[in-house]
Structures are given as structure tokens and as C-alpha cells.
Design an enzyme around this catalytic site. Structure first.
Site, PDB file in Angstrom:
ATOM      1  N   SER A  23       0.891  -6.511   0.869  1.00  0.00           N
ATOM      2  CA  SER A  23       1.549  -5.254   0.530  1.00  0.00           C
ATOM      3  C   SER A  23       2.921  -5.275   1.184  1.00  0.00           C
ATOM      4  CB  SER A  23       0.731  -4.051   1.014  1.00  0.00           C
ATOM      5  OG  SER A  23       0.411  -4.173   2.395  1.00  0.00           O
ATOM      6  N   GLU A  25       6.464  -3.003   2.605  1.00  0.00           N
ATOM      7  CA  GLU A  25       7.007  -1.717   3.038  1.00  0.00           C
ATOM      8  C   GLU A  25       8.510  -1.657   2.769  1.00  0.00           C
ATOM      9  OE1 GLU A  25       5.847   0.297   6.820  1.00  0.00           O
ATOM     10  OE2 GLU A  25       7.976   0.033   7.319  1.00  0.00           O
ATOM     11  N   ASP A 117       7.472   9.791  14.986  1.00  0.00           N
ATOM     12  CA  ASP A 117       8.248   9.777  16.226  1.00  0.00           C
ATOM     13  C   ASP A 117       8.785  11.162  16.530  1.00  0.00           C
ATOM     14  OD1 ASP A 117       7.928   7.001  16.489  1.00  0.00           O
ATOM     15  OD2 ASP A 117       9.649   6.624  15.167  1.00  0.00           O
ATOM     16  N   PHE A 227      14.701  -3.038  18.700  1.00  0.00           N
ATOM     17  CA  PHE A 227      13.623  -2.191  18.190  1.00  0.00           C
ATOM     18  C   PHE A 227      12.291  -2.542  18.842  1.00  0.00           C
ATOM     19  CE2 PHE A 227      10.373  -0.858  15.146  1.00  0.00           C
ATOM     20  CZ  PHE A 227      10.721   0.482  14.998  1.00  0.00           C
ATOM     21  N   HIS A 277       0.632  -7.239   5.481  1.00  0.00           N
ATOM     22  CA  HIS A 277       1.570  -6.162   5.166  1.00  0.00           C
ATOM     23  C   HIS A 277       2.943  -6.584   5.684  1.00  0.00           C
ATOM     24  CE1 HIS A 277       2.770  -2.054   4.198  1.00  0.00           C
ATOM     25  NE2 HIS A 277       3.380  -1.975   5.369  1.00  0.00           N
TER      26      HIS A 277
END
Length: 306
Positions: A23, A25, A117, A227, A277
Site C-alpha cells: 500500500s 501513502e 500530533d 524527522f 506500506h
């Protein structure tokens, strides 16, 4: 003692015929140029027949309309199954419930339920809305009360940054599963042994829904470092060494990035994983190459040379 798998017998050598699924994103675009780029990415990846594609949702619903528009376009103009991200930060239950019903009426049947968040950003203290869903487990239960969505939730192979210990982490995950989650999609990681340990912790807690490893093909190592520090993902020394000296060499960085991700997914296939993913960062090149290595490329039409 670790048993070495003979090269010819590795599962990853059979990916052209094995049932590998994936999959993807995406994040909602902020401009017309970014929208055009996203759509090129969607069209490039669509022939790989992913099980679904998810669209992220900004902090406090900051991308709500753009997320909805992107999901609607994917639903109406492609054969892909979109999964809309949804958070409960900064919104009352009535507002969140209305969004859930809108998605159901639109024809969306899969939601990715997240706490989200804090409005001030990652690292700030989280405070539930006085009239909202407090945590992801509450959101999952609320969604299931409205309609029988397929619900994915997040998992953290290295613990969520706010989890003080593993017991807290697994207890939080189990609450989401007990509330009705159908699938766990993990934060990206680069050490597959950490993922194995995570699966052991989950199994020991009696959690038996599918756990899909999140894979981040690295396009920009410096940004990934920044990140990762915020979300709690460790960067192995060997990974940093591979990108050393490549700051101004985009082509070699791309080759290194796809090589690292291919190594990771092939090793996971050898460990028995068959579903992935990919965090695409709205770029098709690295993800497409990796999926082709996984054997998904035979579903895509051949490109005709100009």
C-alpha cells in the site's frame, strides 16, 4: 543461533510469483504544481495494484479539505481504494463524526485512525479537546459505532516518543485493537531486528491482527535525520555512512536510497513478511523500483521507448 538461508532458497528469490502486496501513502498537495506532481505519482503507481492508498491529514485538521479532495479524486478517477487519515486533535466529536459520515457517503470504506500530533507540533504536550475523542482508541470505537469501516492504526517498533516504557506502548496499542482496529501500520524503521522484537511484544500481548511494516525510501537523508529525531526512529551508523559525501549528488543518492530500501524489504520477505506500506513522499520513482523488485512490476504495462 541464527540460521543462514541458502541464497537460492530465500523467499525473496520467489517474489515474482509469491503473493506480495503493498500500500502507498500520499500527502495532500499545497499548490497546483504539487497537485500535478502527486497525480503523476498516483498514475505511475496505480498499475502496481496496491491493496490501498492512504492520504494523510494535517495537525488539527489543517489539511482537512485538501485530504478530502484528494481522496475523492482518487475514488472517482482511478481504480484505487483510498484510505483517509483522520485524527481527533483539536476537534469536537460532532465534527469528527460528521467527517466520518461524509466519507462513508462518498464511498470510502477505509480510515486510518490516529490521535494526531499536538497543534503546536511534534514534541509539544498533547491536550485532548474538551468535547472530542481523547485518544486514537476512542476514535476507533467512535468510527465503528457509525459504520463498519476497515480501520488501520499506527504502531511504533521503537516506541512512540511519548511512551515512557514498552508496557505503556503495548497497552495503548491493545486498546486500539480492542476498540475495533483491523490492521496496524508501523512507523518506518531501518533495523529489521527491531521489527521482529516488536512482533514478539505484540504476540505476547495477545494482539493478532495484521501488522504491516512501514517503509521509507530515502530521498533526502538530511530531512530524514531531522524527522526521525522527532518521531523516535533510530538511524543506524551504517545507514549514515552510505549517504556520506552525497549531499550534492542527487543521482547517486537516489541509487543508494532505492538499494537500501530494497535490501530492507527483501530481508523482511525472507523473514516471512508479505505486505508492506510505503511512505512515498508523493514521489513514484523509488517506490516503483522497489515494488518491481518485489515482483509487483509484472502487473504494470511495459513502457514504450520514445
Amino acid at each position: 543461533m541464527t540460521t543462514t538461508i541458502p541464497f537460492a532458497a530465500r523467499r525473496s528469490r520467489q517474489t515474482a510469483v509469491a503473493p506480495i502486496t503493498a500500500s502507498f501513502e500520499f500527502f495532500p498537495p499545497k499548490s497546483d504544481k504539487m497537485a500535478a506532481n502527486l497525480w503523476e505519482t498516483v498514475q505511475r503507481l496505480e498499475p502496481l495494484a496496491p491493496s490501498f492508498v492512504s492520504v494523510t491529514y494535517g495537525a488539527g485538521g489543517s489539511t482537512r479539505e485538501r485530504t478530502h479532495t484528494t481522496v475523492e479524486r482518487i475514488l472517482n478517477e482511478t481504480g484505487l481504494a483510498p484510505a483517509a487519515h483522520l485524527t481527533c486533535v483539536g476537534s469536537p466529536k460532532s465534527e469528527v463524526d460528521a467527517i466520518v459520515r461524509d466519507y462513508w457517503d462518498l464511498g470510502v470504506r477505509h480510515l486510518v485512525a490516529l490521535r494526531g500530533d499536538p497543534l503546536e507540533g511534534i514534541g509539544a504536550r498533547y491536550k485532548p479537546h474538551d468535547e472530542g475523542y481523547a485518544y486514537a482508541s476512542d476514535l476507533v470505537a467512535g468510527i465503528k459505532n457509525i459504520a463498519n469501516f476497515d480501520i488501520s492504526v499506527s504502531g511504533y517498533p521503537e516506541k512512540h516518543p511519548e511512551s515512557g516504557n514498552w508496557q505503556i506502548e503495548i497497552d495503548n496499542l491493545k486498546r486500539k485493537v480492542d476498540a475495533g482496529a483491523d490492521r496496524i501500520i508501523t512507523q518506518y524503521f531501518f533495523d529489521n531486528d527491531l521489527f521482529d522484537d516488536y512482533l514478539d511484544r505484540i504476540a505476547a500481548a495477545g494482539i493478532n491482527i495484521p501488522v504491516v511494516p512501514g517503509i521509507l525510501p530515502i530521498h533526502n537523508f538530511e530531512q530524514t535525520m531531522v524527522f526521525s529525531a522527532k518521531c523516535g526512529t533510530s538511524i543506524p551508523d551504517w545507514l549514515a555512512r552510505r549517504f556520506a559525501g552525497l549531499k550534492n549528488d542527487a543521482e547517486t543518492r537516489k541509487l543508494v536510497g532505492v538499494s537500501i530500501a530494497c535490501e530492507q524489504v527483501m530481508d523482511l520477505v525472507d523473514r516471512g513478511i508479505s505486505d508492506f506500506h510505503f511512505y512515498t513522499m508523493n514521489r513514484a520513482d523509488l517506490t516503483y523500483a522497489i515494488c518491481h523488485m518485489l515482483g509487483m512490476g509484472h502487473q504494470a504495462p511495459e513502457k514504450v521507448a520514445a
